[in-house]
Design an enzyme around this catalytic site. Structure first.
Site, PDB file in Angstrom:
ATOM      1  N   CYS A  59     -17.548  15.244 -51.255  1.00 43.40           N
ATOM      2  CA  CYS A  59     -15.985  15.209 -50.743  1.00 43.40           C
ATOM      3  C   CYS A  59     -16.024  14.723 -49.413  1.00 43.40           C
ATOM      4  O   CYS A  59     -16.819  14.080 -48.964  1.00 43.40           O
ATOM      5  CB  CYS A  59     -15.725  16.787 -50.516  1.00 43.40           C
ATOM      6  SG  CYS A  59     -16.556  17.751 -49.635  1.00 43.40           S
ATOM      7  N   THR A  60     -14.728  14.932 -48.699  1.00 42.42           N
ATOM      8  CA  THR A  60     -14.442  14.077 -47.482  1.00 42.42           C
ATOM      9  C   THR A  60     -15.347  14.492 -46.112  1.00 42.42           C
ATOM     10  O   THR A  60     -15.980  13.405 -45.771  1.00 42.42           O
ATOM     11  CB  THR A  60     -13.096  14.289 -47.112  1.00 42.42           C
ATOM     12  OG1 THR A  60     -12.128  13.959 -48.005  1.00 42.42           O
ATOM     13  CG2 THR A  60     -12.732  13.447 -45.812  1.00 42.42           C
TER      14      THR A  60
END
Length: 300
Positions: free
Chosen positions: A175-176
């Protein structure tokens, strides 16, 4: 040049409410802007300011109960990417809606950015992007599975509907910045998946540390502030934001006839009516006159 700090930490706050005021005051006193979320499970957010300002806020957070080991990721910004400072109380610092999920108990195996390419290139590994559809739409790792979710809350239902696809596979997730994978890997472990991995520090750390010539990343990385997207070396990406629907737009998207700054884009033209667009136009006029700050991606 300003510093942007993205942070999260899972710890137990018995009552996060008394933490809100002092945290907001130390940030505002040092000219720091952004959004910080407090919940019984910890803290999450992104802030921006001068070096001294960011250091002051981070020192305050590290002094909170259980936050001595706070980790964060930094990137530069030429202009302030937030309009104001907000500290909010939430039920979760990242909303999954699964009360039994607790990253403090167990998470997947952390994989350093330098080792990520080898892992996701292995034939017995399935790679899952845990972000939302609009984020994945502007960039992801080559070969990653897109769950097509509109919010992180949708991920458990997607997994239940698709888990048979991953039987016999090791699962690598990203994810980010890492926070969603803390919860998603804990969730998969609770579902009986034994070999679960996630990218330590998320996409941002990968883009910071892995040279572009060696990278398996394709496109830009959506970020929840006024910069909208970043690319290799944490340099600014090519995307802007539709301030009606909050989705990222490439330069060519802003050339389409459906695009009106602050009012509509080709993705949201049918999602709002004329009354909505009239409100959006008035808001955009206020932005143009300097009376309002154009909202970053995570501001409402």
């Amino acid at each position: 040049m300003l510093t942007v700090a993205a942070l999260y930490h899972f710890t137990r706050f018995e009552d996060p409410a008394p933490l809100k005021g002092p945290l907001a005051r130390i940030a505002c006193a040092n000219g720091v802007r952004g959004t910080l979320l407090l919940a019984p499970e910890g803290i999450n957010g992104t802030i921006a300011g001068t070096r001294d300002g960011i250091d002051a806020v981070l020192a305050h957070i590290r002094a909170l109960p259980g936050c001595e080991g706070l980790d964060w990721k930094e990137s530069p910004a030429e202009v302030m990417p937030f309009g104001k400072m907000k500290v909010r109380l939430k039920r979760e610092i990242v909303t999954m809606g699964q009360p039994d999920v607790d990253p403090r108990a167990a998470v997947g195996h952390y994989v350093e950015p330098a080792d990520w390419n080898a892992l996701i290139s292995a034939p017995d590994v399935a790679v899952i992007d845990t972000r939302n559809d609009y984020e994945i739409g502007i960039g992801t790792f080559a070969g990653a599975v897109d769950p097509g979710t509109r919010s992180f809350r949708d991920f458990p239902a997607w997994w239940q509907a698709n888990r048979d696809r991953f039987a016999g596979k090791r699962v690598a997730m990203f994810c980010t910045g890492g926070i969603r994978c803390e919860k998603s890997t804990n969730y998969l472990l609770s579902q009986g998946v034994e070999d679960v991995f996630h990218l330590k520090g998320g996409i941002l750390k990968y883009l910071e540390e892995v040279p572009q010539q060696d990278s398996l990343w394709q496109g830009d990385c959506f970020v929840f502030d006024g910069r909208v997207s970043l690319t290799h070396g944490l340099q600014p990406g090519r995307h802007g934001l539709c301030h009606a629907c909050r989705r990222p737009l490439a330069p060519e998207d802003r050339e389409r006839p459906e695009y009106e700054e602050g009012v509509s884009c080709h993705r949201c033209l049918s999602e709002y009516d004329d009354a909505d667009r009239a409100r959006f136009r008035e808001r955009q006029r206020q932005v143009a006159r300097g009376e309002l700050f154009a909202r970053p991606a995570n501001e409402s």
